[in-house]
Design a protein around this motif. Structure first.
Motif, PDB file in Angstrom:
ATOM      1  N   GLY A 350       0.938  -1.124   0.051  1.00  0.00           N
ATOM      2  CA  GLY A 350       0.066  -0.174   0.181  1.00  0.00           C
ATOM      3  C   GLY A 350       1.005   1.282  -0.048  1.00  0.00           C
ATOM      4  O   GLY A 350       0.609   2.272  -0.585  1.00  0.00           O
ATOM      5  N   PHE A 351       1.875   1.122   0.679  1.00  0.00           N
ATOM      6  CA  PHE A 351       2.927   2.246   0.959  1.00  0.00           C
ATOM      7  C   PHE A 351       3.630   2.549  -0.371  1.00  0.00           C
ATOM      8  O   PHE A 351       3.328   3.893  -1.056  1.00  0.00           O
ATOM      9  CB  PHE A 351       4.176   2.233   1.633  1.00  0.00           C
ATOM     10  N   VAL A 352       3.865   1.780  -1.142  1.00  0.00           N
ATOM     11  CA  VAL A 352       4.662   1.604  -2.365  1.00  0.00           C
ATOM     12  C   VAL A 352       3.524   2.185  -3.541  1.00  0.00           C
ATOM     13  O   VAL A 352       3.760   3.594  -4.432  1.00  0.00           O
ATOM     14  CB  VAL A 352       5.000   0.498  -2.803  1.00  0.00           C
ATOM     15  N   PHE A 353       2.394   1.775  -3.565  1.00  0.00           N
ATOM     16  CA  PHE A 353       1.167   1.944  -4.536  1.00  0.00           C
ATOM     17  C   PHE A 353       1.006   3.681  -4.292  1.00  0.00           C
ATOM     18  O   PHE A 353       0.777   4.313  -5.186  1.00  0.00           O
ATOM     19  CB  PHE A 353      -0.070   1.350  -4.355  1.00  0.00           C
ATOM     20  N   SER A 354       0.983   4.024  -3.041  1.00  0.00           N
ATOM     21  CA  SER A 354       0.427   5.433  -2.832  1.00  0.00           C
ATOM     22  C   SER A 354       1.643   6.175  -3.208  1.00  0.00           C
ATOM     23  O   SER A 354       1.630   7.647  -3.936  1.00  0.00           O
ATOM     24  CB  SER A 354       0.194   5.617  -1.244  1.00  0.00           C
ATOM     25  N   ALA A 355       3.075   5.768  -2.971  1.00  0.00           N
ATOM     26  CA  ALA A 355       4.060   6.642  -3.619  1.00  0.00           C
ATOM     27  C   ALA A 355       3.906   6.803  -5.062  1.00  0.00           C
ATOM     28  O   ALA A 355       4.338   7.901  -5.655  1.00  0.00           O
ATOM     29  CB  ALA A 355       5.482   6.114  -3.041  1.00  0.00           C
ATOM     30  N   ALA A 356       3.658   5.480  -5.823  1.00  0.00           N
ATOM     31  CA  ALA A 356       3.776   5.580  -7.180  1.00  0.00           C
ATOM     32  C   ALA A 356       2.582   6.688  -7.884  1.00  0.00           C
ATOM     33  O   ALA A 356       2.788   7.588  -8.503  1.00  0.00           O
ATOM     34  CB  ALA A 356       3.360   4.250  -7.750  1.00  0.00           C
ATOM     35  N   ASN A 357       1.480   6.652  -7.233  1.00  0.00           N
ATOM     36  CA  ASN A 357       0.321   7.566  -7.598  1.00  0.00           C
ATOM     37  C   ASN A 357       0.581   9.074  -7.337  1.00  0.00           C
ATOM     38  O   ASN A 357       0.322   9.595  -8.272  1.00  0.00           O
ATOM     39  CB  ASN A 357      -0.791   7.175  -6.409  1.00  0.00           C
ATOM     40  N   SER A 358       1.206   9.225  -6.065  1.00  0.00           N
ATOM     41  CA  SER A 358       1.537  10.597  -5.669  1.00  0.00           C
ATOM     42  C   SER A 358       2.709  11.238  -6.544  1.00  0.00           C
ATOM     43  O   SER A 358       2.645  12.258  -7.105  1.00  0.00           O
ATOM     44  CB  SER A 358       1.774  10.878  -4.319  1.00  0.00           C
ATOM     45  N   ASP A 359       3.784  10.169  -6.993  1.00  0.00           N
ATOM     46  CA  ASP A 359       4.724  10.741  -7.993  1.00  0.00           C
ATOM     47  C   ASP A 359       4.434  10.997  -9.069  1.00  0.00           C
ATOM     48  O   ASP A 359       4.805  12.182  -9.753  1.00  0.00           O
ATOM     49  CB  ASP A 359       5.856   9.279  -8.070  1.00  0.00           C
ATOM     50  N   LEU A 360       3.526  10.426  -9.773  1.00  0.00           N
ATOM     51  CA  LEU A 360       2.796  10.620 -10.851  1.00  0.00           C
ATOM     52  C   LEU A 360       2.239  12.124 -11.081  1.00  0.00           C
ATOM     53  O   LEU A 360       2.315  12.488 -12.049  1.00  0.00           O
ATOM     54  CB  LEU A 360       1.799   9.442 -11.464  1.00  0.00           C
ATOM     55  N   TYR A 361       1.283  12.241 -10.212  1.00  0.00           N
ATOM     56  CA  TYR A 361       0.769  13.476  -9.629  1.00  0.00           C
ATOM     57  C   TYR A 361       1.873  14.658  -9.638  1.00  0.00           C
ATOM     58  O   TYR A 361       1.583  15.751 -10.549  1.00  0.00           O
ATOM     59  CB  TYR A 361      -0.041  13.339  -8.371  1.00  0.00           C
ATOM     60  N   ILE A 362       2.788  14.569  -8.996  1.00  0.00           N
ATOM     61  CA  ILE A 362       3.634  15.489  -9.216  1.00  0.00           C
ATOM     62  C   ILE A 362       4.610  15.764 -10.192  1.00  0.00           C
ATOM     63  O   ILE A 362       4.867  16.698 -10.898  1.00  0.00           O
ATOM     64  CB  ILE A 362       4.928  15.109  -7.793  1.00  0.00           C
ATOM     65  N   ALA A 363       4.874  14.620 -11.024  1.00  0.00           N
ATOM     66  CA  ALA A 363       5.548  14.789 -12.275  1.00  0.00           C
ATOM     67  C   ALA A 363       4.682  15.454 -13.210  1.00  0.00           C
ATOM     68  O   ALA A 363       5.265  16.596 -13.919  1.00  0.00           O
ATOM     69  CB  ALA A 363       5.656  13.470 -12.766  1.00  0.00           C
ATOM     70  N   SER A 364       3.387  15.162 -13.405  1.00  0.00           N
ATOM     71  CA  SER A 364       2.543  15.938 -14.255  1.00  0.00           C
ATOM     72  C   SER A 364       2.329  17.647 -13.749  1.00  0.00           C
ATOM     73  O   SER A 364       2.222  18.281 -14.843  1.00  0.00           O
ATOM     74  CB  SER A 364       1.058  15.257 -14.264  1.00  0.00           C
ATOM     75  N   ARG A 365       2.050  17.652 -12.536  1.00  0.00           N
ATOM     76  CA  ARG A 365       1.781  19.195 -12.313  1.00  0.00           C
ATOM     77  C   ARG A 365       3.220  19.942 -12.425  1.00  0.00           C
ATOM     78  O   ARG A 365       3.140  21.231 -12.476  1.00  0.00           O
ATOM     79  CB  ARG A 365       1.378  19.206 -10.686  1.00  0.00           C
ATOM     80  N   THR A 366       4.390  19.203 -12.227  1.00  0.00           N
ATOM     81  CA  THR A 366       5.764  19.953 -12.442  1.00  0.00           C
ATOM     82  C   THR A 366       5.735  20.277 -13.780  1.00  0.00           C
ATOM     83  O   THR A 366       6.169  21.433 -14.025  1.00  0.00           O
ATOM     84  CB  THR A 366       6.932  19.079 -11.881  1.00  0.00           C
ATOM     85  N   LEU A 367       5.413  19.334 -14.782  1.00  0.00           N
ATOM     86  CA  LEU A 367       5.656  19.876 -16.271  1.00  0.00           C
ATOM     87  C   LEU A 367       4.463  21.029 -16.396  1.00  0.00           C
ATOM     88  O   LEU A 367       4.621  21.802 -17.156  1.00  0.00           O
ATOM     89  CB  LEU A 367       5.204  18.601 -16.973  1.00  0.00           C
ATOM     90  N   TYR A 368       3.278  20.922 -15.847  1.00  0.00           N
ATOM     91  CA  TYR A 368       2.308  21.791 -16.226  1.00  0.00           C
ATOM     92  C   TYR A 368       3.033  23.095 -15.414  1.00  0.00           C
ATOM     93  O   TYR A 368       2.719  24.298 -15.999  1.00  0.00           O
ATOM     94  CB  TYR A 368       0.876  21.390 -15.143  1.00  0.00           C
ATOM     95  N   GLY A 369       3.375  23.132 -14.066  1.00  0.00           N
ATOM     96  CA  GLY A 369       3.999  24.267 -13.694  1.00  0.00           C
ATOM     97  C   GLY A 369       5.262  25.083 -14.580  1.00  0.00           C
ATOM     98  O   GLY A 369       5.467  26.214 -14.804  1.00  0.00           O
ATOM     99  N   LEU A 370       6.235  24.114 -15.360  1.00  0.00           N
ATOM    100  CA  LEU A 370       7.024  24.414 -16.189  1.00  0.00           C
ATOM    101  C   LEU A 370       6.450  25.381 -17.279  1.00  0.00           C
ATOM    102  O   LEU A 370       6.974  26.482 -17.758  1.00  0.00           O
ATOM    103  CB  LEU A 370       7.844  23.456 -16.745  1.00  0.00           C
ATOM    104  N   SER A 371       5.326  24.695 -18.121  1.00  0.00           N
ATOM    105  CA  SER A 371       4.757  25.366 -19.057  1.00  0.00           C
ATOM    106  C   SER A 371       4.099  26.542 -18.738  1.00  0.00           C
ATOM    107  O   SER A 371       4.403  27.634 -19.256  1.00  0.00           O
ATOM    108  CB  SER A 371       3.582  24.514 -19.488  1.00  0.00           C
ATOM    109  N   SER A 372       3.374  26.878 -17.305  1.00  0.00           N
ATOM    110  CA  SER A 372       2.864  27.986 -16.842  1.00  0.00           C
ATOM    111  C   SER A 372       3.915  29.114 -16.669  1.00  0.00           C
ATOM    112  O   SER A 372       3.791  30.276 -16.894  1.00  0.00           O
ATOM    113  CB  SER A 372       2.055  27.705 -15.432  1.00  0.00           C
TER     114      SER A 372
END
Length: 570
Positions: A350-372
């Motif tokens: 469960g820990f690892v799945f949560s980490a993978a889920n939040s890591d993908l979220y951070i990656a997508s929002r970081t790329l969004y932030g770079l574009s912004s």
């Protein structure tokens, strides 16, 4: 835009949970776009993260396999005294980083997150380098977490029965779907996963306390193992030098364990009333670090000696990321509690799945932030009706396919070198945040912006950031010191991957400067106010809606009790 020329931006900032419309006049609609702050319906995020989501995401980002599993290697390598001191020191550094970030985020919660703060308050080139290195880190970490999840399952299902690629595919599709359904769904999902993490850690802390005091086998251990075999194990040398090298080697383990706490800075664009929720989450970070990390590390060092056969046998050989690597499991096995290794392995999954889920979220929002922030193509800041940056999510998710490299045994060693990059990229992120905060405070003083005008002020101010910056730079430069001792021919790959992040980071900064001719922001020219009126208006509307809700539906006594006494933990 409707017939009257008014832009409607869907927002979920209402405490009631209903979708409200944020209205902007013709003048605002025709005004130039504010860099790093999105207000258009086609590019804006939705403020769907409530206070409880933010606080739980903050602590969920700090609790992971680095604590449950990573401490095993550190304990066998350096001893319980070393890991307790290193985790305590790094905990203070992390809090200073979070406080620095919180001061800037509370003043101006921008869509682009801390990438925008670096560009606006310090240097556009720093923001460019910070954003891209942070994205690099998370597109590497995400497939690594997917791989770890497949390895955890091998505890029950060997790879000769079911190819691990099957589980990697299932987990990858699952985290993409969770991120696709919008910030409300993601926030609620992560809230419960993080709550599960907290329950597990609290249970583990209580269990190790009972074991240390003799409540299981009637043998109170106390600090016995700190005396025999000892609190500090020599590493690579004998005597005091070897003990110091052992201690310093655990600083890297502690750094890796704490990486991710700064993800609160990525959520500011989707947080409700961020000027209140972000500072509160950061204030509570200090107590959580002490409780979840320092106390658990102290207790497990009382229950397991550094020469534990279970840990030594594991570290010398087999697969990674299973319950057998955990010193907490070693403590449980030492007192002969059956079945718990299976239970804890399920918790680790469960820990690892949560980490993978939040890591993908951070990656997508970081790329969004770079574009912004103007540092990536504008297509990556486009959002759908749910406020999800689909193009950023899609591109970031593609790198999750790297996890399939681990289907072949031959590629695992190569992929492990990529994982070695994440720690140095994480340190570059902390360094950038601290440098930005130092410039931010300097500009505040130059323009006469007092502490009283700030929603949140870092407790130790710029001096705390200087101290944390020194520690981060020192760890970054010495994190792979052991490669200089022994046979160089076997260790040079670790040297390259361990330090590659530094030249990449510097190349991004100076390459951007050469291309754009950007200059650092002078203190008296720093822009504190552009876009602040938009944030002020959102805050006023949120507080008005919240006041209206309280008037019609007063808080229950249980809710007040939870907020005052329990919310720091959950």
């Amino acid at each position: 835009m409707d017939r009257e020329g008014v832009i409607h931006r869907t927002s979920s900032s209402s405490p009631v949970g209903d979708k409200e419309k944020m209205h902007y006049s013709d003048m605002e609609a025709d005004a130039p776009r504010i860099r790093g702050l999105e207000t258009s319906a086609e590019t804006s995020l939705h403020r769907g993260l409530q206070a409880r989501h933010i606080t739980m995401i903050a602590i969920g980002g700090a609790i992971g396999t680095g604590l449950i599993i990573g401490t095993g290697k550190a304990l066998t390598q350096a001893g319980p005294g070393s890991i307790f001191i290193s985790y305590s020191i790094l905990g203070m550094v992390v809090f200073l980083v979070m406080a620095a970030l919180g001061e800037m985020a509370a003043w101006l919660p921008m869509s682009a997150g801390f990438t925008a703060y670096a560009s606006r308050f310090c240097d556009p080139s720093l923001g460019f380098a910070l954003g891209w290195t942070y994205w690099f880190k998370y597109i590497i970490v995400t497939p690594n977490q997917l791989t770890a999840a497949s390895l955890v399952i091998q505890f029950w299902v060997p790879r000769d029965r079911v190819n691990p690629g099957v589980f990697i595919a299932i987990f990858l599709v699952a985290i993409i779907c969770i991120n696709y359904f919008g910030i409300r769904f993601f926030g609620e999902f992560e809230f419960w996963l993080s709550s599960f993490k907290v329950v597990v850690i609290v249970g583990v802390i209580l269990l190790t306390l009972i074991i240390a005091t003799g409540g299981v086998d009637g043998d109170p251990k106390g600090f016995r193992y700190w005396n025999d075999p000892g609190a500090f194990r020599p590493y690579l040398a004998e005597g005091a030098l070897g003990q110091f090298l052992g201690f310093w080697s655990t600083m890297v383990t502690a750094t890796f364990a704490y990486l991710g706490t700064e993800l609160v800075g990525v959520t500011v664009g989707e947080a409700q009333n961020p000027r209140r929720t972000i500072p509160r989450a950061i204030r509570l970070t200090f107590y959580r670090i002490v409780f979840f990390y320092c106390i658990s590390i102290l207790l497990v060092g009382m229950c397991v000696p550094y020469n534990s056969e279970d840990l030594i046998n594991y570290q010398s050989g087999t697969t990674a990321s299973t319950a057998n690597a955990s010193p907490f499991v070693a403590a449980i096995k030492a007192v002969h509690i059956p079945v718990l290794d299976h239970i804890l392995n399920a918790c680790i999954l469960g820990f690892v799945f949560s980490a993978a889920n939040s890591d993908l979220y951070i990656a997508s929002r970081t790329l969004y932030g770079l574009s912004s922030d103007g540092a990536a193509p504008s297509i990556f800041r486009k959002t759908n009706d749910s406020g999800v940056p689909l193009y950023s999510l899609g591109v970031s998710a593609l790198f999750g396919l790297l996890a399939f490299m681990n289907v072949s045994d031959d590629s695992k060693k190569v992929f492990s070198y990529f994982v070695n990059l994440t720690t140095i990229f994480g340190l570059m992120t902390w360094i950038s945040i601290l440098v930005t905060h130092i410039y931010f405070v300097r500009a505040r003083k130059a323009q006469g912006l007092p502490n009283e005008a700030m929603p949140y002020v870092a407790p130790l101010g710029a001096w705390g950031s200087y101290a944390a910056l020194f520690m981060c730079c020192l760890i970054a430069l010495t994190k792979n010191f052991d490669v200089f001792i022994g046979d160089w021919s076997e260790k040079y790959p670790n040297f390259i991957t361990g330090y590659l992040g530094i030249p990449v980071y510097l190349l991004l900064i100076f390459g951007h400067k050469l291309r754009t001719k950007s200059k650092g922001v002078r203190a008296h020219e720093c822009d504190f106010y552009t876009g602040k009126d938009i944030i002020d208006r959102e805050e006023e509307e949120f507080l008005a809606a919240k006041a209206a809700k309280r008037a019609s539906d007063p808080q229950k006594a249980s809710a007040v009790f939870y907020k005052r006494f329990v919310s720091w933990l959950f």
